[in-house]
Write a protein that holds these residues in place. Structure first.
Motif, PDB file in Angstrom:
ATOM      1  N   ASP A 125     -10.684  12.440  23.284  1.00 48.67           N
ATOM      2  CA  ASP A 125      -9.236  12.634  23.296  1.00 48.67           C
ATOM      3  C   ASP A 125      -8.470  11.337  23.046  1.00 48.67           C
ATOM      4  N   PHE A 126      -9.173  10.330  22.518  1.00 49.09           N
ATOM      5  CA  PHE A 126      -8.518   9.030  22.336  1.00 49.09           C
ATOM      6  C   PHE A 126      -8.414   8.613  20.866  1.00 49.09           C
ATOM      7  N   ILE A 127      -8.775   9.506  19.952  1.00 51.57           N
ATOM      8  CA  ILE A 127      -8.726   9.168  18.529  1.00 51.57           C
ATOM      9  C   ILE A 127      -7.289   9.250  18.015  1.00 51.57           C
ATOM     10  N   SER A 128      -6.911   8.269  17.223  1.00 49.96           N
ATOM     11  CA  SER A 128      -5.632   8.301  16.518  1.00 49.96           C
ATOM     12  C   SER A 128      -5.874   7.788  15.105  1.00 49.96           C
ATOM     13  N   ALA A 129      -4.799   7.569  14.351  1.00 50.56           N
ATOM     14  CA  ALA A 129      -4.963   7.107  12.971  1.00 50.56           C
ATOM     15  C   ALA A 129      -3.860   6.137  12.587  1.00 50.56           C
ATOM     16  N   SER A 130      -4.189   5.261  11.663  1.00 48.71           N
ATOM     17  CA  SER A 130      -3.217   4.366  11.033  1.00 48.71           C
ATOM     18  C   SER A 130      -3.186   4.717   9.552  1.00 48.71           C
ATOM     19  N   ILE A 131      -1.983   4.839   8.990  1.00 43.94           N
ATOM     20  CA  ILE A 131      -1.849   5.288   7.603  1.00 43.94           C
ATOM     21  C   ILE A 131      -1.000   4.302   6.807  1.00 43.94           C
ATOM     22  N   GLY A 132      -1.594   3.751   5.755  1.00 39.07           N
ATOM     23  CA  GLY A 132      -0.864   2.907   4.814  1.00 39.07           C
ATOM     24  C   GLY A 132      -0.674   3.664   3.514  1.00 39.07           C
ATOM     25  N   ILE A 133       0.501   3.500   2.896  1.00 44.02           N
ATOM     26  CA  ILE A 133       0.826   4.298   1.714  1.00 44.02           C
ATOM     27  C   ILE A 133       1.280   3.405   0.559  1.00 44.02           C
ATOM     28  N   SER A 134       0.687   3.632  -0.601  1.00 44.23           N
ATOM     29  CA  SER A 134       1.150   3.002  -1.839  1.00 44.23           C
ATOM     30  C   SER A 134       1.648   4.093  -2.776  1.00 44.23           C
ATOM     31  N   ILE A 135       2.453   3.678  -3.761  1.00 48.06           N
ATOM     32  CA  ILE A 135       3.101   4.648  -4.647  1.00 48.06           C
ATOM     33  C   ILE A 135       2.829   4.287  -6.105  1.00 48.06           C
ATOM     34  N   TYR A 136       2.424   5.297  -6.865  1.00 48.63           N
ATOM     35  CA  TYR A 136       2.275   5.144  -8.322  1.00 48.63           C
ATOM     36  C   TYR A 136       3.532   5.678  -8.994  1.00 48.63           C
ATOM     37  N   PRO A 137       4.123   4.966  -9.937  1.00 51.87           N
ATOM     38  CA  PRO A 137       3.692   3.683 -10.519  1.00 51.87           C
ATOM     39  C   PRO A 137       4.370   2.470  -9.887  1.00 51.87           C
ATOM     40  N   GLU A 138       5.138   2.686  -8.818  1.00 54.41           N
ATOM     41  CA  GLU A 138       5.928   1.606  -8.222  1.00 54.41           C
ATOM     42  C   GLU A 138       5.075   0.430  -7.760  1.00 54.41           C
ATOM     43  N   HIS A 139       3.934   0.708  -7.141  1.00 55.19           N
ATOM     44  CA  HIS A 139       3.105  -0.357  -6.574  1.00 55.19           C
ATOM     45  C   HIS A 139       1.889  -0.691  -7.436  1.00 55.19           C
ATOM     46  N   GLY A 140       1.715   0.000  -8.527  1.00 58.49           N
ATOM     47  CA  GLY A 140       0.575  -0.264  -9.394  1.00 58.49           C
ATOM     48  C   GLY A 140       0.300   0.920 -10.299  1.00 58.49           C
ATOM     49  N   LYS A 141      -0.474   0.658 -11.361  1.00 62.56           N
ATOM     50  CA  LYS A 141      -0.766   1.706 -12.338  1.00 62.56           C
ATOM     51  C   LYS A 141      -2.259   1.914 -12.540  1.00 62.56           C
ATOM     52  N   ASP A 142      -3.063   1.366 -11.628  1.00 63.33           N
ATOM     53  CA  ASP A 142      -4.508   1.602 -11.705  1.00 63.33           C
ATOM     54  C   ASP A 142      -5.043   1.885 -10.306  1.00 63.33           C
ATOM     55  N   VAL A 143      -6.197   2.510 -10.255  1.00 64.31           N
ATOM     56  CA  VAL A 143      -6.767   2.975  -8.990  1.00 64.31           C
ATOM     57  C   VAL A 143      -7.015   1.822  -8.026  1.00 64.31           C
ATOM     58  N   ALA A 144      -7.645   0.762  -8.509  1.00 56.46           N
ATOM     59  CA  ALA A 144      -8.022  -0.351  -7.634  1.00 56.46           C
ATOM     60  C   ALA A 144      -6.799  -0.975  -6.962  1.00 56.46           C
ATOM     61  N   THR A 145      -5.737  -1.195  -7.729  1.00 54.34           N
ATOM     62  CA  THR A 145      -4.523  -1.819  -7.184  1.00 54.34           C
ATOM     63  C   THR A 145      -3.868  -0.930  -6.136  1.00 54.34           C
ATOM     64  N   LEU A 146      -3.762   0.347  -6.424  1.00 51.01           N
ATOM     65  CA  LEU A 146      -3.104   1.273  -5.500  1.00 51.01           C
ATOM     66  C   LEU A 146      -3.898   1.437  -4.207  1.00 51.01           C
ATOM     67  N   LEU A 147      -5.221   1.528  -4.310  1.00 49.18           N
ATOM     68  CA  LEU A 147      -6.048   1.638  -3.104  1.00 49.18           C
ATOM     69  C   LEU A 147      -5.973   0.354  -2.283  1.00 49.18           C
ATOM     70  N   LYS A 148      -5.971  -0.782  -2.959  1.00 45.48           N
ATOM     71  CA  LYS A 148      -5.897  -2.062  -2.267  1.00 45.48           C
ATOM     72  C   LYS A 148      -4.584  -2.191  -1.500  1.00 45.48           C
ATOM     73  N   LYS A 149      -3.476  -1.820  -2.127  1.00 42.53           N
ATOM     74  CA  LYS A 149      -2.178  -1.959  -1.475  1.00 42.53           C
ATOM     75  C   LYS A 149      -2.001  -0.951  -0.339  1.00 42.53           C
ATOM     76  N   ALA A 150      -2.545   0.238  -0.502  1.00 41.98           N
ATOM     77  CA  ALA A 150      -2.517   1.211   0.599  1.00 41.98           C
ATOM     78  C   ALA A 150      -3.371   0.704   1.756  1.00 41.98           C
ATOM     79  N   ASP A 151      -4.492   0.075   1.436  1.00 37.87           N
ATOM     80  CA  ASP A 151      -5.385  -0.500   2.444  1.00 37.87           C
ATOM     81  C   ASP A 151      -4.692  -1.642   3.189  1.00 37.87           C
ATOM     82  N   VAL A 152      -3.999  -2.495   2.453  1.00 38.55           N
ATOM     83  CA  VAL A 152      -3.262  -3.610   3.066  1.00 38.55           C
ATOM     84  C   VAL A 152      -2.189  -3.084   4.021  1.00 38.55           C
ATOM     85  N   ALA A 153      -1.464  -2.062   3.590  1.00 38.75           N
ATOM     86  CA  ALA A 153      -0.428  -1.472   4.441  1.00 38.75           C
ATOM     87  C   ALA A 153      -1.044  -0.846   5.691  1.00 38.75           C
ATOM     88  N   MET A 154      -2.196  -0.201   5.530  1.00 38.27           N
ATOM     89  CA  MET A 154      -2.863   0.416   6.676  1.00 38.27           C
ATOM     90  C   MET A 154      -3.283  -0.636   7.700  1.00 38.27           C
TER      91      MET A 154
END
Length: 235
Positions: A183-212
């Motif tokens: 009963d102690f699980i929670s989540a942290s969510i980082g969000i990136s936006i295409y095309p605002e934050h990037g136009k390729d998969v690696a960049t968008l995943l990296k920025k979402a990861d950084v935000a998370m």
């Protein structure tokens, strides 16, 4: 009364020859017929065998595709499938794409205390929770460990925020597992936006990861967009 010449009367020898010829022709016709049936049967059997082989190959190819593009534990699409899906969306989609990087808080404790089997059981339950929460609104993948990605195509940013908050609420539930109740699980969510934050998969995943990780290091159990924390990141 005129008599019939003996040469005009059928003889037993002629009847015998005619009978032999008739039987021979009948036998040949039957043989040709049987040969035709045999050839048809051989061809049909070969065709059927080829069809069965073709179906088996299709089945194995589908199974191989399933294995290579899906996570074996949760059956969600994996990183490879996610990359293909995003690249397809980049080509055809005109609306913004929101990439949510979901990381579980407290999951390591489950593995450390109850073992990886219980941890896997929890991951399966949480994957179902995420999938049901997103429903038809987006695409869900597991990219490794306790990390999930959700892709949402949406013009309205507020709708995405509401969905992310819904995910936080649903993930932070009670999970009845074989060895314990978590009963102690929670989540942290980082969000990136295409095309605002990037136009390729690696960049968008990296920025979402950084935000998370920005959220994870500042209290967890929350969401943030990459552009909201970009200015506070080290250059």
């Amino acid at each position: 009364m005129a008599s019939i010449p003996s040469s005009a009367m059928p003889s037993s020898q002629d009847d015998y020859i005619e009978s032999v010829i008739t039987m021979t022709l009948t036998g040949l016709v039957a043989l040709v017929f049987l040969l035709a049936i045999f050839i048809w049967f051989v061809n049909f059997k070969e065709h059927l065998s080829n069809e069965l082989l073709k179906r088996e190959l299709i089945k194995k190819n589908l199974l191989l595709k399933q294995m290579t593009q899906h996570d074996s534990l949760t059956q969600l699409p994996n990183r490879l499938y996610l990359q293909k899906h995003l690249n397809t969306l980049f080509t055809h989609q005109t609306d913004p794409l929101f990439i949510m990087f979901i990381d579980l808080d407290g999951f390591k404790r489950v593995n450390d205390v109850w073992g990886h089997a219980v941890g896997d059981e929890l991951l399966v339950k949480i994957s179902h929770t995420i999938k049901e929460s997103v429903s038809n609104e987006g695409f869900v993948a597991r990219i490794g460990g306790d990390e999930f990605i959700t892709v949402i195509c949406q013009k309205d940013k507020d709708v995405v925020i509401q969905l992310a908050q819904k995910l936080l609420s649903k993930i932070a539930g009670n999970y009845e597992l074989s060895a314990t109740t978590v009963d102690f699980i929670s989540a942290s969510i980082g969000i990136s936006i295409y095309p605002e934050h990037g136009k390729d998969v690696a960049t968008l995943l990296k920025k979402a990861d950084v935000a998370m990780y920005y959220i994870k290091n500042r209290g967890k159990k929350s969401i943030t967009f990459y552009d909201e924390i970009e200015m506070s990141l080290p250059s």
